[in-house]
Design a protein around this motif. Structure first.
Motif, PDB file in Angstrom:
ATOM      1  N   ALA A  59       0.859  -1.189   0.000  1.00  0.00           N
ATOM      2  CA  ALA A  59       0.000   0.000   0.000  1.00  0.00           C
ATOM      3  C   ALA A  59       0.890   1.232   0.000  1.00  0.00           C
ATOM      4  CB  ALA A  59      -0.911  -0.002   1.224  1.00  0.00           C
ATOM      5  N   LEU A  60       0.637   2.162  -0.912  1.00  0.00           N
ATOM      6  CA  LEU A  60       1.409   3.398  -0.981  1.00  0.00           C
ATOM      7  C   LEU A  60       0.472   4.591  -1.032  1.00  0.00           C
ATOM      8  CD1 LEU A  60       4.234   2.516  -3.549  1.00  0.00           C
ATOM      9  CD2 LEU A  60       4.407   2.623  -1.058  1.00  0.00           C
ATOM     10  N   GLN A  61       0.676   5.529  -0.130  1.00  0.00           N
ATOM     11  CA  GLN A  61      -0.140   6.738  -0.103  1.00  0.00           C
ATOM     12  C   GLN A  61       0.373   7.735  -1.135  1.00  0.00           C
ATOM     13  OE1 GLN A  61       0.594  10.102   0.811  1.00  0.00           O
ATOM     14  NE2 GLN A  61      -1.560  10.688   0.517  1.00  0.00           N
ATOM     15  N   ALA A  62      -0.554   8.343  -1.867  1.00  0.00           N
ATOM     16  CA  ALA A  62      -0.212   9.436  -2.774  1.00  0.00           C
ATOM     17  C   ALA A  62      -1.499  10.096  -3.241  1.00  0.00           C
ATOM     18  CB  ALA A  62       0.582   8.937  -3.978  1.00  0.00           C
ATOM     19  N   ASP A  63      -1.530  11.405  -3.203  1.00  0.00           N
ATOM     20  CA  ASP A  63      -2.611  12.187  -3.805  1.00  0.00           C
ATOM     21  C   ASP A  63      -2.182  12.465  -5.234  1.00  0.00           C
ATOM     22  OD1 ASP A  63      -4.275  14.187  -4.789  1.00  0.00           O
ATOM     23  OD2 ASP A  63      -4.300  15.339  -2.926  1.00  0.00           O
ATOM     24  N   VAL A  64      -2.824  11.805  -6.199  1.00  0.00           N
ATOM     25  CA  VAL A  64      -2.332  11.869  -7.572  1.00  0.00           C
ATOM     26  C   VAL A  64      -2.473  13.244  -8.205  1.00  0.00           C
ATOM     27  CG1 VAL A  64      -2.656   9.398  -8.000  1.00  0.00           C
ATOM     28  CG2 VAL A  64      -4.518  11.010  -8.543  1.00  0.00           C
ATOM     29  N   SER A  65      -3.230  14.140  -7.572  1.00  0.00           N
ATOM     30  CA  SER A  65      -3.330  15.498  -8.102  1.00  0.00           C
ATOM     31  C   SER A  65      -2.088  16.321  -7.794  1.00  0.00           C
ATOM     32  CB  SER A  65      -4.567  16.205  -7.543  1.00  0.00           C
ATOM     33  OG  SER A  65      -4.417  16.501  -6.162  1.00  0.00           O
ATOM     34  N   LYS A  66      -1.181  15.775  -6.946  1.00  0.00           N
ATOM     35  CA  LYS A  66       0.037  16.467  -6.557  1.00  0.00           C
ATOM     36  C   LYS A  66       1.239  15.800  -7.214  1.00  0.00           C
ATOM     37  CE  LYS A  66      -1.900  17.738  -2.059  1.00  0.00           C
ATOM     38  NZ  LYS A  66      -1.775  17.600  -0.580  1.00  0.00           N
ATOM     39  N   GLU A  67       1.966  16.576  -7.987  1.00  0.00           N
ATOM     40  CA  GLU A  67       3.071  16.005  -8.752  1.00  0.00           C
ATOM     41  C   GLU A  67       4.108  15.345  -7.859  1.00  0.00           C
ATOM     42  OE1 GLU A  67       5.810  17.175 -12.580  1.00  0.00           O
ATOM     43  OE2 GLU A  67       5.239  18.786 -11.204  1.00  0.00           O
ATOM     44  N   GLU A  68       4.424  15.970  -6.724  1.00  0.00           N
ATOM     45  CA  GLU A  68       5.434  15.388  -5.851  1.00  0.00           C
ATOM     46  C   GLU A  68       4.984  14.041  -5.291  1.00  0.00           C
ATOM     47  OE1 GLU A  68       3.205  18.539  -3.331  1.00  0.00           O
ATOM     48  OE2 GLU A  68       3.830  18.234  -5.422  1.00  0.00           O
ATOM     49  N   ASP A  69       3.666  13.887  -5.058  1.00  0.00           N
ATOM     50  CA  ASP A  69       3.152  12.601  -4.588  1.00  0.00           C
ATOM     51  C   ASP A  69       3.253  11.532  -5.669  1.00  0.00           C
ATOM     52  OD1 ASP A  69       2.498  14.004  -2.286  1.00  0.00           O
ATOM     53  OD2 ASP A  69       0.503  13.108  -2.113  1.00  0.00           O
ATOM     54  N   VAL A  70       2.962  11.910  -6.905  1.00  0.00           N
ATOM     55  CA  VAL A  70       3.048  10.951  -8.009  1.00  0.00           C
ATOM     56  C   VAL A  70       4.496  10.503  -8.205  1.00  0.00           C
ATOM     57  CG1 VAL A  70       2.771  10.645 -10.513  1.00  0.00           C
ATOM     58  CG2 VAL A  70       0.987  11.797  -9.185  1.00  0.00           C
ATOM     59  N   LEU A  71       5.422  11.445  -8.141  1.00  0.00           N
ATOM     60  CA  LEU A  71       6.833  11.086  -8.270  1.00  0.00           C
ATOM     61  C   LEU A  71       7.252  10.111  -7.171  1.00  0.00           C
ATOM     62  CD1 LEU A  71       8.329  14.588  -9.144  1.00  0.00           C
ATOM     63  CD2 LEU A  71       8.039  12.642 -10.693  1.00  0.00           C
ATOM     64  N   ARG A  72       6.792  10.373  -5.952  1.00  0.00           N
ATOM     65  CA  ARG A  72       7.120   9.480  -4.837  1.00  0.00           C
ATOM     66  C   ARG A  72       6.480   8.113  -5.028  1.00  0.00           C
ATOM     67  NH1 ARG A  72       4.009   8.935  -0.640  1.00  0.00           N
ATOM     68  NH2 ARG A  72       3.108  11.022  -0.845  1.00  0.00           N
ATOM     69  N   LEU A  73       5.244   8.075  -5.502  1.00  0.00           N
ATOM     70  CA  LEU A  73       4.548   6.809  -5.743  1.00  0.00           C
ATOM     71  C   LEU A  73       5.349   5.923  -6.693  1.00  0.00           C
ATOM     72  CD1 LEU A  73       2.016   4.927  -5.731  1.00  0.00           C
ATOM     73  CD2 LEU A  73       1.084   6.376  -7.555  1.00  0.00           C
ATOM     74  N   PHE A  74       5.833   6.496  -7.769  1.00  0.00           N
ATOM     75  CA  PHE A  74       6.574   5.704  -8.746  1.00  0.00           C
ATOM     76  C   PHE A  74       7.975   5.357  -8.248  1.00  0.00           C
ATOM     77  CE2 PHE A  74       3.044   6.744 -11.381  1.00  0.00           C
ATOM     78  CZ  PHE A  74       3.026   5.788 -12.383  1.00  0.00           C
ATOM     79  N   ARG A  75       8.621   6.274  -7.539  1.00  0.00           N
ATOM     80  CA  ARG A  75       9.942   5.960  -6.981  1.00  0.00           C
ATOM     81  C   ARG A  75       9.866   4.802  -5.991  1.00  0.00           C
ATOM     82  NH1 ARG A  75      10.715  11.685  -6.378  1.00  0.00           N
ATOM     83  NH2 ARG A  75      10.200  11.436  -4.153  1.00  0.00           N
ATOM     84  N   GLU A  76       8.854   4.827  -5.133  1.00  0.00           N
ATOM     85  CA  GLU A  76       8.723   3.759  -4.137  1.00  0.00           C
ATOM     86  C   GLU A  76       8.345   2.434  -4.796  1.00  0.00           C
ATOM     87  OE1 GLU A  76       6.436   4.732  -0.697  1.00  0.00           O
ATOM     88  OE2 GLU A  76       7.413   6.674  -0.426  1.00  0.00           O
TER      89      GLU A  76
END
Length: 251
Positions: A59-76
Motif C-alpha cells: 500500500a502506498l499513499q499518494a494524492d495523484v493530483s500532486k506532482e510530488e506525490d506521483v513522483l514518490r509513488l513511482f519511486r517507491e
C-alpha cells in the motif's frame, strides 16, 4: 532494485472498483501497488487479503493530483517491486452532485486535479518507465472512465462527466503516441456500478433507483469492471489499443 516480472499500480485501489481491480490483478500474478489518498486502513485490508491468497501487494499513499506525490509513488514502486508494467488510472472523485450553475471553482479544480491532471501525471511516469524508447520493456495502461462521458451527467455531475471525457481523449491520443513503443493504452467506461461512490456523493440509493433503467436491469459489480481491466492488460488483448470498452449493461 527488486525486479518482479509483472508489477501493477492501481490508483484509488483501496475501495470500490479499485480494490476489485487490485485483487483481480494479484490473482493474475501481478505484484500490486494499492495506492490510496487517505484511507490507509482500507488499503491495508486489500493488501492483507491479497497476501492471504498468496499474492504480493504493498500500500502506498499518494494524492495523484500532486506532482510530488506521483513522483514518490513511482519511486517507491521502483524501489520495492521494480518498474511497473501495468498502470490502472482508477483514482477519481465526483465532487458531489451539482448543476453547472451551482458549481464553484474550488470543486472544479479538485475534480479535474484528481481525475485529469492525476491521470496525466501517472501516465507520464509510466511511459517513462515502460517505453522501449526510454529503455523499458513495454506495458499496458488502462484508464477507468465512465459512460457519463457520453451521457453527459446532466442534472447531477456534468463536471465529473467532463473529466471522463478528457480521460477518453487522453486514452486515444496517448495510445497512438506510444503504439510503437511497446505500450498499449485503453479505457473501460464503467456504467452504473454498485459501489460506495453513490453514498459518498450524497445519494446512497442511486444505484438501486436507476437500475430499472439499465437495459440489463441491474447495476454492475466492481468485479465485472475488474475482469475487463484484467483482459485489457493481458496478452489476450495484445492487438487492442486506443479502445474504450463500455462495461455498462447496455447503457
Amino acid at each position: 532494485m527488486p525486479s518482479t516480472h509483472k508489477v501493477a499500480i492501481v490508483t484509488g485501489g483501496s475501495r470500490g472498483i479499485g480494490s476489485a481491480i487490485a485483487r483481480q490483478l494479484a490473482k493474475d500474478g501481478h505484484a500490486v501497488v494499492v495506492n490510496y489518498a487517505g484511507d490507509a486502513a482500507s488499503a491495508r485490508a486489500v493488501v492483507a487479503d491479497i497476501e492471504s491468497r498468496g499474492g504480493r501487494a504493498i500500500a502506498l499513499q499518494a494524492d495523484v493530483s500532486k506532482e510530488e506525490d506521483v513522483l514518490r509513488l513511482f519511486r517507491e514502486t521502483d524501489a520495492q517491486l521494480g518498474a511497473p508494467t501495468v498502470l490502472v488510472n482508477n483514482g477519481g472523485i465526483t465532487g458531489g452532485f451539482s448543476r453547472v450553475d451551482e458549481a464553484d471553482a474550488r470543486m472544479l479544480a479538485q475534480v479535474f486535479g484528481v481525475n485529469v491532471v492525476g491521470a496525466f501525471l501517472c501516465c507520464r511516469e509510466a511511459v517513462r518507465r515502460m517505453s522501449i524508447r526510454h529503455g523499458g520493456r513495454g506495458g499496458a495502461i488502462v484508464n477507468v472512465s465512465s459512460r457519463a462521458a457520453e451521457i453527459g451527467g446532466g442534472g447531477e455531475w456534468v463536471h465529473y462527466a467532463a473529466t471522463k471525457g478528457a480521460l477518453n481523449t487522453l486514452t486515444t491520443g496517448l495510445a497512438r503516441e506510444v503504439a510503437l513503443e511497446g505500450i498499449r493504452v485503453n479505457a473501460v467506461a464503467a456504467g452504473l456500478i454498485e459501489t460506495e461512490l453513490h453514498a459518498a456523493a450524497g445519494k446512497p440509493d442511486r444505484a438501486a433507483r436507476m437500475a430499472p433503467g439499465i437495459p440489463m436491469g441491474r447495476a454492475g459489480l466492481p468485479e465485472e469492471v475488474a475482469q475487463s481491466v484484467a483482459w485489457l492488460v493481458s496478452p489476450s488483448a495484445g492487438y487492442v489499443t486506443a479502445a474504450i470498452v463500455a462495461v455498462a449493461g447496455g447503457r
